[in-house]
Design an enzyme around this catalytic site. Structure first.
Site, PDB file in Angstrom:
ATOM      1  CG  ASN A 271      -1.627   1.326   1.432  1.00  0.00           C
ATOM      2  OD1 ASN A 271      -2.453   1.727   0.608  1.00  0.00           O
ATOM      3  ND2 ASN A 271      -1.282   2.043   2.503  1.00  0.00           N
TER       4      ASN A 271
ATOM      5  CD  GLU B  77      -3.833  -5.325   8.643  1.00  0.00           C
ATOM      6  OE1 GLU B  77      -3.718  -4.998   9.830  1.00  0.00           O
ATOM      7  OE2 GLU B  77      -3.463  -4.573   7.712  1.00  0.00           O
TER       8      GLU B  77
ATOM      9  NE  ARG C 113      -2.145 -14.689  11.730  1.00  0.00           N
ATOM     10  CZ  ARG C 113      -2.501 -13.502  11.217  1.00  0.00           C
ATOM     11  NH1 ARG C 113      -2.186 -13.187   9.977  1.00  0.00           N
ATOM     12  NH2 ARG C 113      -3.172 -12.628  11.944  1.00  0.00           N
TER      13      ARG C 113
ATOM     14  CG  ASP D 272      -1.811   5.680  -0.040  1.00  0.00           C
ATOM     15  OD1 ASP D 272      -1.690   4.738   0.760  1.00  0.00           O
ATOM     16  OD2 ASP D 272      -2.770   5.801  -0.827  1.00  0.00           O
TER      17      ASP D 272
ATOM     18  NE  ARG E  91     -10.826   1.041   0.373  1.00  0.00           N
ATOM     19  CZ  ARG E  91     -12.069   0.684  -0.013  1.00  0.00           C
ATOM     20  NH1 ARG E  91     -12.906   1.576  -0.482  1.00  0.00           N
ATOM     21  NH2 ARG E  91     -12.457  -0.575   0.101  1.00  0.00           N
TER      22      ARG E  91
ATOM     23  CG  ASP F 248       0.571  -4.230   5.852  1.00  0.00           C
ATOM     24  OD1 ASP F 248       0.349  -4.593   7.021  1.00  0.00           O
ATOM     25  OD2 ASP F 248       0.873  -3.049   5.565  1.00  0.00           O
TER      26      ASP F 248
ATOM     27  NE  ARG G 234      -0.827  -9.274   7.804  1.00  0.00           N
ATOM     28  CZ  ARG G 234      -0.558  -8.001   8.075  1.00  0.00           C
ATOM     29  NH1 ARG G 234       0.327  -7.335   7.359  1.00  0.00           N
ATOM     30  NH2 ARG G 234      -1.185  -7.385   9.048  1.00  0.00           N
TER      31      ARG G 234
ATOM     32  CG  HIS H 114      -5.273   1.642   4.640  1.00  0.00           C
ATOM     33  ND1 HIS H 114      -5.937   2.692   5.235  1.00  0.00           N
ATOM     34  CD2 HIS H 114      -5.053   0.730   5.623  1.00  0.00           C
ATOM     35  CE1 HIS H 114      -6.073   2.432   6.541  1.00  0.00           C
ATOM     36  NE2 HIS H 114      -5.550   1.248   6.792  1.00  0.00           N
TER      37      HIS H 114
HETATM   38  C1  QV4 Z   1       3.603   9.048  13.136  1.00  0.00           C
HETATM   39  C2  QV4 Z   1       2.223   9.624  13.412  1.00  0.00           C
HETATM   40  C3  QV4 Z   1       1.652  10.210  12.172  1.00  0.00           C
HETATM   41  C4  QV4 Z   1       2.598  11.284  11.711  1.00  0.00           C
HETATM   42  C5  QV4 Z   1       4.003  10.677  11.495  1.00  0.00           C
HETATM   43  C6  QV4 Z   1       4.977  11.780  11.157  1.00  0.00           C
HETATM   44  O1  QV4 Z   1       1.371   8.587  13.909  1.00  0.00           O
HETATM   45  O2  QV4 Z   1       0.352  10.728  12.382  1.00  0.00           O
HETATM   46  O3  QV4 Z   1       2.110  11.811  10.512  1.00  0.00           O
HETATM   47  O4  QV4 Z   1       4.462   9.988  12.637  1.00  0.00           O
HETATM   48  O5  QV4 Z   1       6.125  11.236  10.567  1.00  0.00           O
HETATM   49  C7  QV4 Z   1       4.913   4.002  12.571  1.00  0.00           C
HETATM   50  C8  QV4 Z   1       4.671   4.753  13.859  1.00  0.00           C
HETATM   51  C9  QV4 Z   1       3.732   5.917  13.621  1.00  0.00           C
HETATM   52  C10 QV4 Z   1       4.364   6.823  12.568  1.00  0.00           C
HETATM   53  C11 QV4 Z   1       4.568   6.003  11.307  1.00  0.00           C
HETATM   54  C12 QV4 Z   1       5.242   6.800  10.210  1.00  0.00           C
HETATM   55  O6  QV4 Z   1       4.120   3.882  14.840  1.00  0.00           O
HETATM   56  O7  QV4 Z   1       3.545   6.621  14.842  1.00  0.00           O
HETATM   57  O8  QV4 Z   1       3.467   7.907  12.287  1.00  0.00           O
HETATM   58  O9  QV4 Z   1       5.404   4.864  11.593  1.00  0.00           O
HETATM   59  O10 QV4 Z   1       6.518   7.194  10.589  1.00  0.00           O
HETATM   60  C13 QV4 Z   1       2.990  -0.793  11.696  1.00  0.00           C
HETATM   61  C14 QV4 Z   1       2.758  -0.149  13.052  1.00  0.00           C
HETATM   62  C15 QV4 Z   1       2.608   1.334  12.921  1.00  0.00           C
HETATM   63  C16 QV4 Z   1       3.810   1.905  12.180  1.00  0.00           C
HETATM   64  C17 QV4 Z   1       3.816   1.261  10.796  1.00  0.00           C
HETATM   65  C18 QV4 Z   1       4.926   1.763   9.898  1.00  0.00           C
HETATM   66  O11 QV4 Z   1       1.607  -0.690  13.646  1.00  0.00           O
HETATM   67  O12 QV4 Z   1       2.570   1.922  14.227  1.00  0.00           O
HETATM   68  O13 QV4 Z   1       3.739   3.326  12.097  1.00  0.00           O
HETATM   69  O14 QV4 Z   1       3.993  -0.151  10.960  1.00  0.00           O
HETATM   70  O15 QV4 Z   1       6.166   1.570  10.486  1.00  0.00           O
HETATM   71  C19 QV4 Z   1      -4.795   0.360  10.874  1.00  0.00           C
HETATM   72  C20 QV4 Z   1      -4.679  -0.224   9.477  1.00  0.00           C
HETATM   73  C21 QV4 Z   1      -4.002  -1.577   9.463  1.00  0.00           C
HETATM   74  C22 QV4 Z   1      -2.689  -1.549  10.248  1.00  0.00           C
HETATM   75  C23 QV4 Z   1      -2.988  -1.041  11.651  1.00  0.00           C
HETATM   76  C24 QV4 Z   1      -1.748  -0.942  12.497  1.00  0.00           C
HETATM   77  O16 QV4 Z   1      -5.949  -0.318   8.859  1.00  0.00           O
HETATM   78  O17 QV4 Z   1      -3.746  -1.917   8.123  1.00  0.00           O
HETATM   79  O18 QV4 Z   1      -3.576   0.250  11.592  1.00  0.00           O
HETATM   80  N1  QV4 Z   1      -2.020  -2.855  10.262  1.00  0.00           N
HETATM   81  C25 QV4 Z   1      -0.949  -3.178   9.289  1.00  0.00           C
HETATM   82  C26 QV4 Z   1       0.198  -3.928   9.923  1.00  0.00           C
HETATM   83  C27 QV4 Z   1       0.931  -3.021  10.863  1.00  0.00           C
HETATM   84  C28 QV4 Z   1       1.563  -1.886  10.083  1.00  0.00           C
HETATM   85  C29 QV4 Z   1       0.774  -1.442   8.945  1.00  0.00           C
HETATM   86  C30 QV4 Z   1      -0.428  -2.012   8.597  1.00  0.00           C
HETATM   87  C31 QV4 Z   1       1.380  -0.444   8.059  1.00  0.00           C
HETATM   88  O19 QV4 Z   1      -0.263  -5.089  10.549  1.00  0.00           O
HETATM   89  O20 QV4 Z   1       1.911  -3.703  11.616  1.00  0.00           O
HETATM   90  O21 QV4 Z   1       1.790  -0.761  10.967  1.00  0.00           O
HETATM   91  O22 QV4 Z   1       2.149  -1.185   7.120  1.00  0.00           O
HETATM   92  O23 QV4 Z   1      -5.801  -0.287  11.598  1.00  0.00           O
HETATM   93 CA    CA Z   2      -3.733   3.584  -0.201  1.00  0.00          CA
END
Ligand code: QV4
Ligand code: CA
Length: 512
Positions: free
Chosen positions: A115, A248, A352, A182, A173, A212, A210, A216
């Protein structure tokens, strides 16, 4: 003609619901943050011999490397390119692992992050797992290559450029998930790069993905990408096998985007499953185990054939992504064994199991300040390998829930009862329940605060069976409890609420 195409498309997408698990096996284990070399060894020494069907691996694509916080686990969800060197190892180690796991009948499923790339604030330089240069501010990722044209910045209509309101499907999205750049998956070029990445893995022998963050991405874009995937490698899978796709989508209700929009493309993660079963086993909100008589679709979950189920995952075990308080992880080990046992005994969905590492939790106002902490690591940030103790548990902070006797034995139970109907239900109108799987297996739970002492119809052939929770069958003896089933299929069960594990399970292959 139109009808024919429709039928063909429908057939194709239903094919992507099949995990292609081999030898009558059933269960996938998520080896979160494990190194490829350790997974290869685990397939040969433990997963293959104990009937595990597959492994979900952490994202293998090149990712950002962060110093603040220090090497968080989530850096792997910020791709820099589709080169296959990551914190888990090199491309050669990945290829070697896929081959060795396949050779012992264990499938590999890849966590595909398609994504987005890294966060907008990811900076410029070579702080990436293969050392590729990139510039997040300029949207420049020459190792793919992607440039500014390949991102959705122009399409997103929020002030910040980030998703601000999950009530608006367009934002969800087309805008950035927590600032992650994005990708414009409507572009043929981007679709092509993503499909090329996934196809490289298919050719290496993986059994599926899987995917991710599907909430979105537009289902129409995903349909095109999946449609471009090649069939699985005939070195290990029957000709014409489609990659298994599980997407997911966190759908707990109350948002315009629902899992229903994705089920025709492949399976979808059923997040209600672990959230609800956690509530039931914790006995919160008046929930009782006896209410799970119609567990599955009867609880408003998606159709059986569409569901990928789990008790916890790497996000919700640490408060990320829909990490509700009810989620039961290894931190609540007694409840975790019961909930995983229930899931593995029950026929609904592809199951799982989670396999975690420990970290120092530090709660401030209910939030874990250390929810970012990466896997057990050396001082230079490289991941430690997984040492196996003499008692078969794991060392160095690796939890290895999948090796816990109760969970390992229930993975075998699920294989033994595969294809059998849910049968012979019994409950005490409270938190003591029992059910069978045809004449192949039977399980009894006592989650009340008093003893269970009852004679039940198990549906099993008469004989003496080893309980596979308190012990197991070894040679011609049981290391734990024995259960005597009469010629009429009835057996007496006694489970104290103070037992180490207040449940009992027997199956056709645990018979003496
Ligand atoms: C932060 C702020 C933002 C700000 C930004 C500024 O939150 O608002 O704009 O800093 O730079 C990490 C940090 C997060 C940070 C971001 C970007 O935790 O605070 O933004 O990086 O620097 C994992 C973690 C996230 C992590 C992300 C990327 O959970 O915390 O973000 O990896 O490293 C929703 C979705 C679902 C998602 C779920 C977590 O619908 O799809 O949230 N789950 C999947 C994965 C998950 C992963 C992602 C998606 C993204 O299972 O592990 O997020 O790939 O529900
Ligand atoms: Ca998207």
């Amino acid at each position: 003609m139109k009808l024919l195409i429709l039928v063909a498309l429908f057939g194709l997408s239903l094919a992507q619901h099949n995990p292609h698990i081999r030898y009558g096996r059933t269960t996938i284990v998520q080896l979160f943050e494990w190194r490829w070399a350790d997974i290869a060894a685990e397939c040969e020494r433990f997963l293959g011999p104990n009937g595990f069907g597959g492994v979900q691996i952490s994202p293998p694509s090149e990712h950002i490397v962060l110093n603040s916080p220090w090497r968080p686990w989530w850096q792997r969800y910020q791709p820099i390119s589709y080169n296959l060197c990551s914190r888990s190892g090199s491309e050669n180690e990945l290829r070697n692992m896929i081959t060795r796991c396949n050779n012992v009948g264990v499938n590999i499923y890849v966590d595909a992050v398609i994504n987005h790339m890294c966060g907008a604030g990811g900076g410029e330089g070579t702080h990436s797992s293969c050392g590729s240069w990139f510039n997040a501010g300029k949207r420049d990722f020459p190792s793919v290559p992607y440039s500014a044209w390949d991102f959705n910045d122009h399409k997103c209509r929020t002030g910040s450029g980030d998703i601000e309101n999950y009530g608006d499907a367009y934002q969800v999205r087309d805008c950035r998930l927590v600032s992650l750049l994005d990708l414009a998956l409507e572009k043929d070029y981007v679709r092509g790069k993503v499909a090329e990445y996934m196809n490289k893995l298919v050719d290496m022998g993986v059994a599926g993905f899987r995917v991710d963050a599907c909430k979105h991405m537009w289902p129409g874009d995903l349909a095109v990408v999946y449609g471009r995937l090649r069939n699985l490698s005939t070195k290990w899978f029957p000709a014409g096998s489609r990659p298994f796709i599980y997407q997911e989508v966190i759908d707990l209700g109350g948002e315009p985007i629902s899992s229903r929009e994705y089920v025709h493309l492949g399976r979808v993660t059923e997040f209600k499953y672990g959230a609800k079963l956690g509530t039931v086993f914790r006995r919160w909100h008046g929930e009782k185990l006896c209410y799970t008589r119609n567990w599955g679709e009867g609880w408003g979950f998606m159709a059986d054939r569409d569901a990928l189920v789990f008790i916890d995952n790497h996000d919700n075990q640490r408060g990320h992504g829909a990490g509700g308080a009810s989620i039961i992880s290894f931190w609540d080990s007694r409840l975790h064994k019961m909930a995983v046992g229930y899931m593995l005994a029950h026929p609904y969905g592809v199951a799982r199991v989670m396999s975690s590492y420990r970290w120092d939790r530090h709660f401030v106002n209910g939030k874990d300040q250390n929810d970012w902490v990466g896997p057990p690591s050396h001082a230079d940030g490289s991941t430690k390998s997984v040492p196996i103790n003499p008692d078969q548990t794991c060392g160095d902070g690796w939890v290895c829930e999948h090796r816990w006797r109760q969970i390992k034995n229930m993975v075998i139970f699920r294989n033994v009862v595969n294809g059998q109907p849910h049968s012979n239900w019994w409950d005490n109108q409270s938190n003591q329940v029992a059910f069978g799987r045809g004449n192949r297996g039977f399980i009894v739970f006592n989650n009340d605060d008093w003893d269970l002492d009852v004679t039940l119809n198990t549906g099993m052939p008469g004989g003496t069976y080893c309980d596979v929770i308190s012990g197991q069958k070894e040679g011609n003896r049981c290391t734990g409890k024995q259960i005597h089933v009469g010629g009429d299929g009835r057996a007496h069960f006694r489970i104290s609420n103070r037992d180490e594990d207040p449940f009992v399970a027997i199956h056709a292959e645990s018979k003496l």
